[in-house]
Design a protein around this motif. Structure first.
Motif, PDB file in Angstrom:
ATOM      1  N   ALA A 157       9.198 -17.402   2.402  1.00  0.00           N
ATOM      2  CA  ALA A 157       7.939 -17.757   1.756  1.00  0.00           C
ATOM      3  C   ALA A 157       7.679 -16.800   0.596  1.00  0.00           C
ATOM      4  CB  ALA A 157       6.781 -17.707   2.753  1.00  0.00           C
ATOM      5  N   HIS A 158       7.255 -17.359  -0.529  1.00  0.00           N
ATOM      6  CA  HIS A 158       6.937 -16.568  -1.719  1.00  0.00           C
ATOM      7  C   HIS A 158       5.454 -16.744  -2.022  1.00  0.00           C
ATOM      8  CE1 HIS A 158       7.694 -15.781  -6.315  1.00  0.00           C
ATOM      9  NE2 HIS A 158       6.911 -14.881  -5.741  1.00  0.00           N
TER      10      HIS A 158
ATOM     11  N   GLU B 180      -0.781 -10.414  -0.744  1.00  0.00           N
ATOM     12  CA  GLU B 180      -1.205 -10.659   0.634  1.00  0.00           C
ATOM     13  C   GLU B 180      -0.661 -11.998   1.114  1.00  0.00           C
ATOM     14  OE1 GLU B 180      -2.722  -8.434   2.380  1.00  0.00           O
ATOM     15  OE2 GLU B 180      -3.119  -7.041   0.723  1.00  0.00           O
ATOM     16  N   ILE B 181      -0.495 -12.117   2.427  1.00  0.00           N
ATOM     17  CA  ILE B 181       0.040 -13.340   2.999  1.00  0.00           C
ATOM     18  C   ILE B 181      -0.951 -14.500   2.879  1.00  0.00           C
ATOM     19  CG2 ILE B 181      -0.787 -13.081   5.383  1.00  0.00           C
ATOM     20  CD1 ILE B 181       2.138 -13.796   6.227  1.00  0.00           C
TER      21      ILE B 181
ATOM     22  N   LEU C  89       0.663 -19.866  -2.054  1.00  0.00           N
ATOM     23  CA  LEU C  89       2.066 -20.023  -1.701  1.00  0.00           C
ATOM     24  C   LEU C  89       2.823 -20.657  -2.863  1.00  0.00           C
ATOM     25  CD1 LEU C  89       4.120 -19.685   0.635  1.00  0.00           C
ATOM     26  CD2 LEU C  89       3.554 -22.019   1.334  1.00  0.00           C
ATOM     27  N   VAL C  90       3.806 -19.943  -3.367  1.00  0.00           N
ATOM     28  CA  VAL C  90       4.586 -20.415  -4.518  1.00  0.00           C
ATOM     29  C   VAL C  90       5.787 -21.242  -4.064  1.00  0.00           C
ATOM     30  CG1 VAL C  90       5.951 -19.702  -6.513  1.00  0.00           C
ATOM     31  CG2 VAL C  90       3.893 -18.418  -5.884  1.00  0.00           C
TER      32      VAL C  90
ATOM     33  N   PHE D  32       6.388 -11.015  -2.200  1.00  0.00           N
ATOM     34  CA  PHE D  32       5.091 -10.818  -2.836  1.00  0.00           C
ATOM     35  C   PHE D  32       5.316 -10.319  -4.259  1.00  0.00           C
ATOM     36  CE2 PHE D  32       4.661 -10.170   1.726  1.00  0.00           C
ATOM     37  CZ  PHE D  32       3.554 -10.935   2.051  1.00  0.00           C
ATOM     38  N   ASP D  33       4.236 -10.155  -4.998  1.00  0.00           N
ATOM     39  CA  ASP D  33       4.363  -9.690  -6.379  1.00  0.00           C
ATOM     40  C   ASP D  33       4.963  -8.289  -6.467  1.00  0.00           C
ATOM     41  OD1 ASP D  33       3.311 -12.034  -7.257  1.00  0.00           O
ATOM     42  OD2 ASP D  33       1.365 -11.232  -7.881  1.00  0.00           O
ATOM     43  N   ASP D  34       4.727  -7.480  -5.439  1.00  0.00           N
ATOM     44  CA  ASP D  34       5.156  -6.076  -5.510  1.00  0.00           C
ATOM     45  C   ASP D  34       6.241  -5.685  -4.514  1.00  0.00           C
ATOM     46  OD1 ASP D  34       3.556  -6.421  -3.283  1.00  0.00           O
ATOM     47  OD2 ASP D  34       2.584  -4.454  -3.449  1.00  0.00           O
TER      48      ASP D  34
END
Length: 386
Positions: A222-223, A228-229, A233-234, A305-307
Motif C-alpha cells: 500500500a502506498h 500516516e496510514i 491511498l495512492v 509513505f512520503d518519508d
C-alpha cells in the motif's frame, strides 16, 4: 526489586507480565503460571497478594525452597527463576521473576504447554505450539508437509531448470519413482506415513499456485500520500506466487511508486534515487525469506509513505536473535530451506550481511538510520527516504 517498585506494581494490577497469587496456591497451578511466562516474554509472580491487589503476605519460611523444587520437578525443561523476599506493611511478599525461556517450549509435569495471554494463562494451540518449537530451532516450518498436496502441485519445468543449472543433471531423464525420491531428498517433497506431500518451502519456491495451499504466502503493498496510514491511498496491490517471482514484482512496484527527481552534475542530468535499489532488493528478499510462515492469519505488508517505507514481517525474531545482533551481522535461519534455495538462485547469501549492508548503504545515501523493531507479533524494518 525495592519496596516502591513492588507498591507500584501492585497498584497497577495484573497484566501480561505480572501475576498475583496467594500463599496457598497449589504446586501444579504455580508450575502452570511459571511455564506460561517462560514460553512467552517472561514475567513476575507476586506470592502473597490476592487478585484484588490486597497484600496478604506469606508465612512459610521454606517458600523459596518449595518454589525452586516446583520449578525443578514440575516444569520441563526445569526453570530457574530469580527469587526475592520483600517486606511491605509488616508482611512478606515472595517475588518470583521468570525470564523468557531459552529452551522453549516448556511444559508441566502433566505434559501441558501453557502460554501467557493478557492477564491469564492458557494451553497453547497447535499453531502456537509450532511457533514455540520454531523459536528454539527444534523445528523448521518451511520443510513441514502441506496436507492435501502432491507432486502435481509443483511446476516440474521450474524444478528441472533449477537442477539443470545447479546440479548438472536432467530431471526428465529420470523415472517417476526416481524423480519423486530426488525431490524427497531435496525436501521439496515430504514423505509422511508412506504418503508424499509438498513441503511448505517446496510449494513456495516451485509451486504452481502456492497461495491456494498457503494463504499466508504473498505480500500486501500500500502506498499512502502522506506520512500516516490514514492518509490518501495512492496504490494498493496484493502480490502472490513463488517467492522469487514476488521479489521481482515488488521491485517493479516500488520503483513505479517512487519519485525520481534529477540533479545537474556538470553538463549531465542524473536521476537521484530515493532508496538505493540494492537496499530495496535486500529488504524485500530478507522479509520474504525470514518471516514466520507458521502464522497463517496475515501476509507480509509493505507500506510506503512520503518519508519512509515499512516492511512488516509476521513473527518475532527467532531463537536468540536480537536487533543489536542483527546490526552486526549475527543471524539465524528460521527457514533454512528457503535460505538455501534462494541463495542458490542468487537472491541472497548466508553471510548475515543483509542488515549491515542496508544500514551502511542508507548512511552513505545520507538517510536517517533504518529502524529495526519488534512490535507485538511483527518485526518491522523502516527505511527512511534519502
Amino acid at each position: 526489586m525495592k519496596q516502591d517498585e513492588i507498591r507500584k506494581i501492585i497498584k497497577n494490577g495484573e497484566n501480561s507480565y505480572i501475576e498475583f497469587k496467594e500463599e496457598g496456591i497449589k504446586p501444579k497451578d504455580l508450575a502452570e503460571e511459571i511455564v506460561s511466562f517462560a514460553n512467552s516474554e517472561g514475567g513476575t509472580i507476586l506470592i502473597g497478594v490476592d487478585d484484588d491487589g490486597n497484600i496478604k503476605g506469606v508465612s512459610d519460611l521454606l517458600i523459596e525452597e518449595k518454589i525452586m523444587n516446583i520449578c525443578r520437578n514440575n516444569c520441563i525443561p526445569n526453570i530457574v527463576p530469580d527469587f526475592q523476599s520483600i517486606d511491605i506493611e509488616g508482611k512478606t511478599i515472595a517475588v518470583v521473576t521468570v525470564h523468557k525461556g531459552l529452551n522453549k517450549p516448556y511444559y508441566t509435569a502433566d505434559y501441558k504447554y501453557y502460554i501467557r495471554v493478557g492477564t491469564t494463562k492458557r494451553i497453547a494451540s497447535r499453531e502456537e505450539l509450532l511457533r514455540l518449537f520454531e523459536a528454539n530451532g527444534a523445528l523448521h516450518f518451511d520443510i513441514s508437509p502441506v496436507e492435501d498436496t502432491s507432486i502435481r502441485d509443483l511446476n516440474i519445468d521450474v524444478i528441472r531448470d533449477y537442477f539443470m543449472k545447479y546440479n548438472a543433471f536432467d530431471l526428465y531423464d529420470e523415472s517417476n519413482e526416481a524423480t519423486e525420491r530426488i525431490l524427497i531428498n531435496a525436501d521439496i517433497l515430504k514423505e509422511v506415513n508412506r504418503r508424499v506431500f509438498c513441503s511448505v518451502g517446496g510449494l513456495m519456491i516451485f509451486g504452481k499456485e502456492p497461495e491456494k495451499r498457503l494463504p499466508q504466502n504473498g505480500v500486501s503493498f500500500a502506498h499512502f500520500k502522506g506520512t500516516e496510514i490514514t492518509d490518501e491511498l495512492v496504490d494498493k496491490k496484493v502480490v502472490t506466487g513463488r517467492i522469487q517471482d514476488i521479489a521481482e514484482q515488488l521491485m517493479v512496484i516500488l520503483k513505479n511508486n517512487m519519485k525520481t527527481p534529477s540533479v545537474i552534475n556538470g553538463l549531465r542530468r542524473e536521476e537521484k534515487k530515493e532508496y538505493p535499489s540494492l537496499v530495496l532488493r535486500e529488504a524485500i528478499v530478507n522479509t520474504l525469506v525470514h518471516r514466520n510462515y507458521s502464522i497463517t492469519g496475515s501476509k507480509i505488508r509493505i507500506l510506503m509513505f512520503d518519508d519512509r517505507i515499512e516492511f512488516h514481517s509476521p513473527g518475532r525474531l527467532p531463537n536468540t536473535v536480537t536487533v543489536e545482533k542483527m546490526k552486526i551481522g549475527i543471524s539465524y535461519a528460521r527457514n533454512p530451506f528457503l535460505v538455501k534455495y534462494m541463495e542458490n538462485l542468487r537472491y541472497i547469501d548466508q553471510l548475515g550481511r543483509g542488515i549491515p549492508m542496508i544500514l551502511k548503504s542508507m548512511k552513505g545515501a545520507g538517510a536517517k538510520e533504518p529502524l529495526l523493531q519488534e512490535v507485538g507479533e511483527e518485526f518491522i524494518l523502516t527505511l527512511y527516504k534519502a
